[in-house]
Structure formats: structure tokens, C-alpha cells
Scaffold this active site. Structure first.
Site: not given
Ligand code: BES
Ligand code: ZN
Length: 642
Positions: A290, A293, A326-327, A330
């Protein structure tokens, strides 16, 4: 979703859970480690290849004639080592261990203890797998198909863009340069400090970025493409830009407003400033997650960043606000202080998934966003975690192939729910104090889950590690069984806990126990907690003073505790007036409704009890419709209005 072959009984043991069928894995040796990566990349947006030049300042801890690094899908052309003040030594072999995504560089003589520069020339492919350094397809406003080059490194794909020590605890600074067509935007974690024509090709520009703070490889990012942007400045002096596809800058305005409000919120909440001079948020056409960060350059799927002012609905705005919240969380929790290993990933993601709501609630109070948390994250986590194939939040992770599996609803939604319960148990003031000391103590370093518990324990004087380990190291959660009795002016509650299982009552053998923070409110003031206790045994008796016999008593005001509640028939019936006159707050009605549904389906096998539950559910709303309409309806009404 992770599937477990481990039995229930094994999972209940209070030790970190180990993933089944683990592949053998060893972390990188630390006899040679990086201090600074000087990295220059030249992507070819037509042939989908890139050339790279690494000049890393490294420290040799222990004399060795080998350097082991992470490397995947990259061809090394030449490698050499220049000891500080010494002669260049060419590597004589590159031995790729493809399975382990590593390469061993061999040198003809031992590299002596001290500093030196490791030089590597390499080439790679701008892949179409949406990980590492990859190509993203887009159409120009005139309909021409073009490609951008973008990165997605978390968890273990920086090694696909350049040979590196791709582990979160091996932090170093980065000096990044990009050689790009002069009509393209080139972005990285830091601000641009130099931009000059390429000496051999005047259609190219060499863009040089400022040195990063010490950071983990998974947070490095670069983007080369065609974008427009809108810009703002946060009240704490950080330049914020939202990059959009060309011609769509208007659609970046809402995210810019969110980011400009969000940065000062975190600055103030953590009492630690955002450490970079700028932050860019960019919408990427092809994006697997989604959002990501990356420090100072957060990448998003288009639907998680762009808002069409004329056509987007309010739930899209709420989603954008949550993802940005969220981001940006982080940037402190994850980027400034980073988990020591992927085992602690749940804390990174669970924490950000909780605080994004705190932030949105602060910046946009009219969203009533906590009700969304209860209906989205909290109830989802309870439903999943009641299954026999759930897993504990804390999972021992080894091989990179295991890391992606733990980005699941247990890490995110249960993680966020137990942090929310913890915040409520500690209280906001002490929680903030603990967070501040954690971020200060571990900034620019790495930390484990226990380090946060220590800081929160110091700040609150409460047994945080003891309480939290029952929630993170064992899967599932309890059902709290409650009965009451009036004694004069006092209400006596009998409370017990047992494991809640979707498949039917727990057989009682070896039943796990949790340390359960329990709050209680009464009809006198439904929004206010009258009493807080910590249930640290299978059962207990609680006395609430000064409760008249006609008043209802409810457990878990705010629906904050991560458990289900089974009231005695009398207690349940007594809640009916509070449900009918709506003095019971929307999140409380929502929590009650959800508990009753799960009991009705799974646990209540007595017809009389079922009828009673159905009567209460009927008072909350028509049971068959409630799941569909509740989220929307509750988000539309303010507290106490239907
Ligand atoms: N650090 C994650 C992104 C990520 C997810 C990288 C899976 C590698 C594998 C990011 O901070 C995150 O959690 N993104 C979420 C959105 C959030 C609002 C819950 C996502 O990508 O679904
Ligand atoms: Zn995250």
C-alpha cells in the site's frame, strides 16, 4: 497468511514461536562492516538495465581475505579493496550463493584490521517484479507508454539494487548519486546538493544527494520518472512535497495537508524532531504494497495517496489520512529507531498501525476514526486470532523467505490492538514519557521489543514486560466470564478467564492465561472508567463501591481490551436500557454486538441463552443488517446520536 502445523498446546508455551520448516540461515559475518556507502546508479529506462558503482568505506574488524555481502540478481564486473593509505587489492573471485542471496568476494591476501574502501562495479536489470530496483509503466497525458525506475527494498530486496549488508542492524550513511535523462525527476532519501551534466553524454544529468543519517538498507530509495508536485512547509520547518503523475498535482493536495499536519503531531507526541530537511511522498503507478516508509521518500500506491477533490469519497480521504499517518510514524518508529531483526517487525507495524489512528483522530477529529479501528482492525484480529491456525504476534524469523510471511493481519491488526490496550493501561502521559525515552535512547540505533517494554516500565512503574509477553508470545486471547451480585451499596463482580476458541470451548487442559487489563464503567457515566484492575489469575472478585442496584455495569468501555466478554444473563439484560436510550457509546455497542455475535455462533449452545442474546442484539440493531451498515452508520453519527 501464515499457516501453522504446530498444535495448540505447543503454541501456548511462553517462548518465542518458531516458524515451521525453517530453512537453514546464518546472518552476515561482522568481521567487515560498512560505515558509508558511496553509490552511483545509472538506470536505462529503454533497455531496463542499470549500471552501478559502489565505493563503500568499510571497517575490517578481524583480518580476513573474504568479504561476505548480500547480492541477488546482480552481476559484479570488478571488485577491489583499498586499505586506508595502502595499495588497491583486486578481488580474485566472486562466489555467488544464490539460495542465500549472498556473494563472497575473495582477495589474494588478507585485508588487515582497519579502514578501507571497497569498490564494486556491477550491472543489473530494472525488473518487472515490483521489488528491488524495478520499472513502473505509465502513460503520458498524450497516451505514450513510458517507464519510471523505482525501488521497494523492504524487507530484503536492497540486495537486488546493489551489493550490501542487507540486515536492519547493519546501519551506515549513504551518499547517493543518480545519472538520469535530464528531463526526468530524480529523487532519493535526501535533498539534492549538486546537479551537473554528465561529462560523456549531455542528454544525461548527474544528480547528487546529501549524506543520509546512519540508516538501514531497507529504507534506502530512489525514483526516476516524470512527476508533478505540490509543496508545503510543516510548522516545524520541514519541506514537504507530494509527487503525482504529470497533470494530476491537484490530486496531491489532500495528502499534502495531511502530511503538513501530521509531522508536527509526531514531533510533539514523541518530543523528538524529524531529522531530515525534507520529506517527499510519491504515488507510484505499479506498487506491490500500500505504501513504504523509505526515510525521506515515502512511496505509495496511487489509491493510497491521490484524492480527486471532485470525485473522491470520504472513505478514500480517511484511507489516505491513515496511510500517510502510518508511514510518517515510521520515520521515527522504524527509521530513527530500527528493529534489531525481523522478529520485531510486528512491533514496527503494530505500533504504526495503532498510532496512525491517534494521529488522524488528532488532525481530523470529525472522522470519528477510532470507531473505524474497532470495526476494521480490532474485530478482524479477534476473528482471526480465535482460529486454531493463528500464531503468536512474535515470530522467530530467519531466512529472508520467511520475512514476507509475517506481514499479516496478526502483526498489523492484533499488534495495533494490543498496543492500544497497553496505551490505555499505562495512560497517555506515561506512555508518551516512555516513548520519548525509548526514541532518545535508541535513536540512530536498533532495538528489540523488550527495549520498548523496559522504557515504558520505567515511565509507568507497571509490569509491562510481564503483561505484554502474555499477549505477544502466545497466540489467541481470553474470553472474560462475568457475573455480579449487589451487596448494599457495592457491586461485586466475579470475573474469570479462559481461552476463546472459534472451534468451540477450550478443553480446559493446559489452558493459557493472560495478564488482562480490565476497565469497568457504569450507567452513571458510560464514557468514564470507574475502576481499572489487572486480572493476573484465572479468576478474581472485584468490589465496585457506590453503585446503586438499578445501575448497569459494563466491562471494557471504549472496546479497548483485546478479549471477548461473556456476561451473566442478568448483567446482559441490565444493559438493555443503555442500549435503547443510546447512553451506551457507539464503540461500546459495536464491541458488545461483536462479542454477542461470536458467542451466538460459537459458544452458546443453550436455546434460552441464545434467545436472550438475540434480544439484546435486536435492541442494538437488526442482526442480519448490522454488519453491513454499522461501519458506515457509526462513522456518520457523533456519539450518542443515532
Ligand atoms: N513497511 C510497510 C510496507 C511493506 C509491507 C513492505 C510489506 C514490505 C512488505 C508499510 O509501512 C506498511 O505497513 N504499509 C501498509 C499500509 C499501512 C497503512 C497499513 C501496506 O502496504 O499495506
Ligand atoms: Zn508500516
Amino acid at each position: 497468511m501464515l499457516l501453522s502445523t504446530t498444535t495448540n498446546k505447543e503454541c501456548h508455551k511462553q517462548k518465542a514461536y518458531t516458524m515451521p520448516e525453517r530453512r537453514p540461515f546464518v546472518r552476515l559475518p561482522t568481521d567487515v562492516y560498512p560505515v558509508n556507502y558511496g553509490l552511483c546508479l545509472k538506470p536505462d529506462l529503454i533497455d531496463f538495465t542499470f549500471e552501478g558503482k559502489l565505493e563503500a568505506i568499510v571497517k575490517v574488524n578481524l583480518a580476513t581475505n573474504q568479504i561476505v555481502m548480500n547480492c541477488a540478481d546482480i552481476d559484479i564486473i570488478t571488485a577491489s579493496f583499498v586499505p586506508e593509505g595502502g595499495e588497491e587489492i583486486n578481488a580474485t573471485g566472486f562466489n555467488y550463493q544464490n539460495e542465500d542471496e549472498k556473494v563472497t568476494l575473495s582477495f589474494p591476501s588478507a585485508l588487515q584490521k582497519g579502514s578501507g574502501t571497497l569498490k564494486i562495479d556491477f550491472v543489473g536489470e530494472l525488473n518487472d517484479k515490483m521489488k528491488g530496483f524495478y520499472r513502473s509503466k505509465y502513460a503520458t497525458p498524450a497516451g505514450e507508454i513510458r517507464y519510471a525506475a523505482v525501488t521497494q527494498f523492504e524487507a530484503t530486496d536492497a540486495r537486488r539494487a546493489f551489493p550490501c549488508w542487507d540486515e536492519p542492524a547493519i546501519k551506515a550513511t549513504f551518499d547517493i548519486s543518480l545519472i538520469v535523462p535530464k528531463d526526468r525527476v530524480a529523487l532519493s532519501n535526501m535533498n539534492v546538493i549538486d546537479r551537473k551534466p554528465h561529462p560523456e553524454d549531455d542528454s544525461l544529468l548527474e544528480v547528487k544527494f546529501a549524506t543520509t543519517p546512519i540508516m538501514s538498507t531497507y529504507l534506502v530509495a530512489f525514483v526516476i520518472g516524470e512527476y508533478d508536485f505540490v509543496e508545503g512547509q510543516s510548522s516545524d520547518g520541514v519541506t514537504v512535497r507530494v509527487y503525482t503523475p504529470t497533470g494530476k498535482a491537484e490530486q496531491g493536495k489532500f495528502a499534502l495537508e495531511v502530511a503538513v499536519k501530521t509531522l508536527p503531531f509526531y514531533n510533539d507526541y514523541f518530543n523528538v524532531p524529524y531529522p531530515l530537511p525534507k520529506i517527499d511522498l510519491i504515488a507510484i503507478a505499479d506498487f506491490a504494497a500500500g505504501a513504504m516508509e523509505n526515510w525521506g521518500l515515502v512511496t505509495y500506491r496511487e489509491t493510497a495517496l491521490l484524492i480527486d477533490p471532485k470525485n473522491s469519497c470520504s472513505s478514500s480521504r480517511q484511507w489516505v489520512a491513515l496511510v500517510v499517518g502510518h508511514e510518517l510514524a515510521h520515520q521515527w518508529f522504524g527509521n530513527l529507531v530500527t528493529m534489531e531483526w525481523w522478529t520485531h517487525l510486528w512491533l514496527n507495524e503494530g505500533f504504526a498501525s495503532w498510532i496512525e489512528y491517534l494521529c488522524v483522530d488528532h488532525c481530523f477529529p470529525d472522522y470519528d476514526i477510532w470507531t473505524q479501528f474497532v470495526s476494521a482492525d480490532y474485530t478482524r484480529a479477534l476473528d482471526l486470532d480465535a482460529l486454531d491456525n493463528s500464531h503468536p504476534i512474535e515470530v522467530n524469523v530467519g531466512h529472508p523467505s520467511e520475512v514476507d510471511e509475517i506481514f499479516d493481519a496478526i502483526s498489523y491488526s492484533k499488534g495495533a490492538s494490543v498496543i492500544r490496550m497497553l496505551h490505555n493501561y499505562i495512560g497517555d502521559e506515561d506512555f508518551r514519557k516512555g516513548m520519548h525515552s525509548y526514541l532518545l535512547k535508541f535513536q540512530h540505533k536498533n532495538a528489540a521489543t523488550e527495549d520498548l517494554w523496559d522504557c515504558l516500565e520505567q515511565a509507568s512503574g507497571k509490569p509491562i514486560a510481564l503483561v505484554m509477553s502474555t499477549w505477544t508470545k502466545q497466540m489467541g486471547f481470553p474470553i472474560i466470564v462475568v457475573d455480579q451480585e449487589q451487596q448494599g451499596d457495592d457491586r461485586i463482580l466475579k470475573i474469570s478467564q479462559k481461552k476463546f476458541c472459534a472451534s468451540g470451548p477450550h478443553n480446559g487442559e493446559d489452558c493459557p492465561n493472560w495478564m488482562v487489563p480490565i476497565s469497568i464503567c457504569t450507567g452513571e457515566d458510560p464514557g468514564c472508567t470507574k475502576l481499572k484492575v489487572l486480572l493476573d489469575s484465572p479468576e478474581t472478585t472485584i468490589t465496585i463501591n457506590n453503585v446503586s442496584p438499578d445501575q448497569w455495569v459494563k466491562i471494557n468501555p471504549g472496546t479497548v481490551g483485546f478479549y471477548r466478554i461473556q456476561y451473566s444473563s442478568g448483567m446482559l439484560e441490565s444493559l438493555l436500557p443503555g442500549i435503547r436510550d443510546l447512553t451506551l457509546l457507539p464503540v461500546d455497542r459495536l464491541g458488545l454486538q461483536n462479542d454477542l455475535f461470536s458467542l451466538l455462533h460459537k459458544q452458546a449452545d443453550m436455546q434460552e441463552e441464545k434467545n436472550r442474546i438475540e434480544r439484546v442484539l435486536g435492541a442494538i440493531s437488526a442482526p442480519d443488517l448490522i454488519q453491513k451498515v454499522l461501519t458506515f452508520a457509526l462513522s456518520q453519527c457523533t456519539h450518542n446520536t443515532p
